[in-house]
Scaffold this active site. Structure first.
Site, PDB file in Angstrom:
ATOM      1  N   LEU A 239      58.707  28.957 101.096  1.00 37.29           N
ATOM      2  CA  LEU A 239      60.326  27.132  99.864  1.00 37.29           C
ATOM      3  C   LEU A 239      59.349  27.386  98.431  1.00 37.29           C
ATOM      4  O   LEU A 239      60.504  27.422  97.864  1.00 37.29           O
ATOM      5  CB  LEU A 239      59.270  26.882 100.892  1.00 37.29           C
ATOM      6  N   GLU A 240      58.635  28.043  98.111  1.00 37.63           N
ATOM      7  CA  GLU A 240      58.281  27.514  96.752  1.00 37.63           C
ATOM      8  C   GLU A 240      58.558  28.071  95.754  1.00 37.63           C
ATOM      9  O   GLU A 240      58.880  28.888  94.597  1.00 37.63           O
ATOM     10  CB  GLU A 240      56.048  27.436  96.296  1.00 37.63           C
TER      11      GLU A 240
END
Length: 599
Positions: A489-490
């Site tokens: 996600l990052e």
């Protein structure tokens, strides 16, 4: 009885007196020093084995020296001696041998054999004077009727389209008048049927019209009878064709030409070339010379000027091009005012040409060479320095001319660190990466597990933290960027911000080697546009290592960053309990969910 005794006594006295006189004469002759003229190399004789040879005494070759008639009148004796390789001293020649014969100043060997080869000395002497000179006789084996490599006895030039009769050399000398003899002719050692333009007439060979095919080596073999024996000798004539004697035949100066300029260098040796075309003139010497201010080099008597004899440059059927060089040592500016003329003369005319001189423009060769050498050396040194210390140079350049991004944006964090949530990577991120970036380099670091507040949404907080950071540092390992994880996600948030024109820059740190096929699709697509820095364990631990320099180059610049490039302590052995004792202990207890104390 008494008259008989008296007569005997008188005879004894006379004999004793005669003996004494002979001893005195021999003693005088033995003490006489003979003037030796050495060996006459030009008169050396080469003869084939089994053929007639004759040696000429060179003492009679010039009328001002001796003549045979003067020798007879002055009671000089002509003696012949022989010296071979097997003999240490000269031995008198035994003229009683049937094959040897002395005729005035000639010594005949009829015929000569290999054993007759050697050095023959002819000596003129009387009771008060003596002089001698040597002549070399060489006896060689004959292969067939003639030898194509034989040294010619005569060189003959014949103009094209002209008529000439070839006569065998020494024919009248070696044969008696009206004696029976035969002459055989060969061209290039081949029996030729002479007809058309050439014909055998008597003992000679008549060439009615000289052509190019008729040039070459002609050989004549003469056989004759003497004292019941058959003797023979061989002679060679080298025939060359020359241009006919027509036209003006005036020398033509080719160099220096009327529009030619010689470029000279002051202080050096200057070579001036005089090249002249000399038309063929039968048995005539043609002269080439240099003059300096209307004086020849010999008349100048200046050691700086030297001009050797002319050398043959080219030869074309008698027409020659010869070149004569004038050497001027240590050429000075005064020599530019002199007049240098090349001249040539023969019986048909005279020609001359002046050499125009001009100094060569000064080119600072030494200075340019030194400057170029220094420039290349500096460039090479700078290339080596840049190749070795390019990271340090870029960091130094950034420290002088770079700008601090804190004054140009409103972001809260310098670095956001994304990593896989496992113990090994967490140990590296929390104990090593975060500590150096915050404590040594002075960056503000955001770690989601430490800086996020409880109760928030992971997706919203992740996007907010990434958006408020200037750099996204992604720690790549086999466990990172797995589908459905916080790390993926990052990474997606950082790549989306970077690809849509955001100011965020993504930096990859390879914590452990990862096969490219194992990378997620987003990371493989963006890999070429991202910087990858490899962590190499203990080798990358010191702050002076290449790893920290590369990482600092990718992070925002800090003008107030103060740190020393020293080796870090063994941080890979630290435990979470050790880190709880640093200055961030209270903060980590509140917000780090992976902290032991928080749990």
């Amino acid at each position: 009885m008494m008259p008989l005794v008296f007569t005997l006594l008188c005879l004894c006295v006379l004999k004793m007196g005669g003996f004494s006189a002979s001893v005195t004469q021999a003693t005088v002759q033995s003490e006489l020093q003979c003037h030796d003229w050495g060996v006459w190399s030009e008169g050396s004789v080469q003869v084939y084995d089994g053929e007639v040879a004759y040696l000429y005494c060179p003492l009679f070759s010039h009328p001002t020296l001796y003549s045979y008639n003067q020798t007879q009148n002055s009671r000089l004796s002509l003696l012949w001696y022989r010296h071979t390789h097997t003999q240490e001293l000269e031995q008198p020649i035994n003229l009683k041998l049937h094959k040897l014969h002395k005729d005035r100043e000639y010594l005949w060997i009829q015929p000569a054999s290999v054993l007759d080869a050697g050095l023959y000395t002819c000596m003129l002497r009387n009771i008060s004077s003596c002089v001698k000179i040597g002549v070399k006789l060489e006896v060689v084996q004959k292969d067939g009727e003639c030898d194509p490599r034989a040294k010619p006895h005569l060189n003959l030039t014949i103009p094209f389209q002209s008529e000439r009769t070839l006569t065998c050399p020494d024919l009248n000398t070696l044969t008696l008048p009206n004696s029976t003899h035969s002459v055989s002719w060969y061209q290039s050692c081949r029996t030729t049927l002479f007809r058309s333009d050439r014909e055998l007439k008597g003992d000679g060979l008549v060439i009615y019209r000289m052509l190019e095919p008729y040039t070459g080596l002609y050989t004549c073999v003469v056989s004759y009878q003497m004292n019941g024996r058959t003797l023979n000798f061989t002679r060679s004539i080298n025939v060359t064709a020359v241009v006919p004697d027509v036209g003006p035949k005036v020398p033509i100066i080719l160099n220096p030409a009327s529009d030619q300029i010689f470029t000279v260098t002051l202080g050096s040796t200057v070579n001036l070339s005089c090249r002249v075309y000399l038309p063929h003139l039968y048995e005539e010497k043609q002269n080439i010379w240099w003059t300096v201010d209307n004086k020849t080099v010999e008349q100048l008597a200046d050691p700086r000027f030297r001009s050797p004899e002319a050398t043959l440059f080219s030869y074309d059927y008698g027409d020659e091009i010869k070149e004569r060089i004038l050497y001027v040592m240590d050429f000075s500016s005064d020599d530019l005012q002199r007049e240098f003329n090349c001249s040539a003369r023969n019986s048909r005319g005279f020609n001359t040409s002046r050499a125009v001189l001009r100094t060569e423009p000064y080119v600072p060769t030494l200075e340019l060479g030194c400057g170029l050498g220094v420039t290349l050396a500096l460039m090479l040194m700078m290339f080596v320095i840049y190749h070795v210390f390019w990271l340090e140079l870029l960091l130094l350049y950034r420290s002088w001319f770079g700008s601090d991004e804190r004054y140009t944006d409103d972001k809260q964090y310098d670095v956001y660190i994304s990593y896989a949530r496992n113990s090994e990577e967490e140990e590296f991120v929390l104990s090593t990466l975060r500590r150096v970036l915050e404590a040594e380099f002075g960056y503000s670091v955001c770690i989601f597990d430490r800086d996020s507040l409880p109760g928030g949404t992971i997706t919203d907080d992740t996007l907010r933290f990434v958006g408020q950071s200037r750099r996204l540092v992604v720690v790549v390992s086999p466990c990172s960027a797995v589908r459905g994880t916080q790390a993926l996600l990052e990474l997606q948030a950082g790549l989306t911000s970077m690809l849509h024109g955001g100011s965020l820059k993504v930096v990859l740190i390879q914590f452990k080697p990862v096969r490219r096929k194992s990378w997620v699709k987003e990371l493989r697509q963006a890999r070429l546009a991202l910087t990858l820095i490899c962590w190499k364990g203990e080798k990358s631990a010191p702050l002076s290592s290449r790893f920290w320099k590369q990482l600092q180059l990718e992070l925002p610049m800090r003008r107030d960053t103060q740190h020393t490039l020293t080796k870090l302590p063994d941080i890979t052995q630290h435990t979470p309990d050790t880190h709880t004792k640093n200055t961030h202990q209270a903060e980590e207890k509140l917000i780090d969910p992976y902290s032991t104390s928080a749990l």
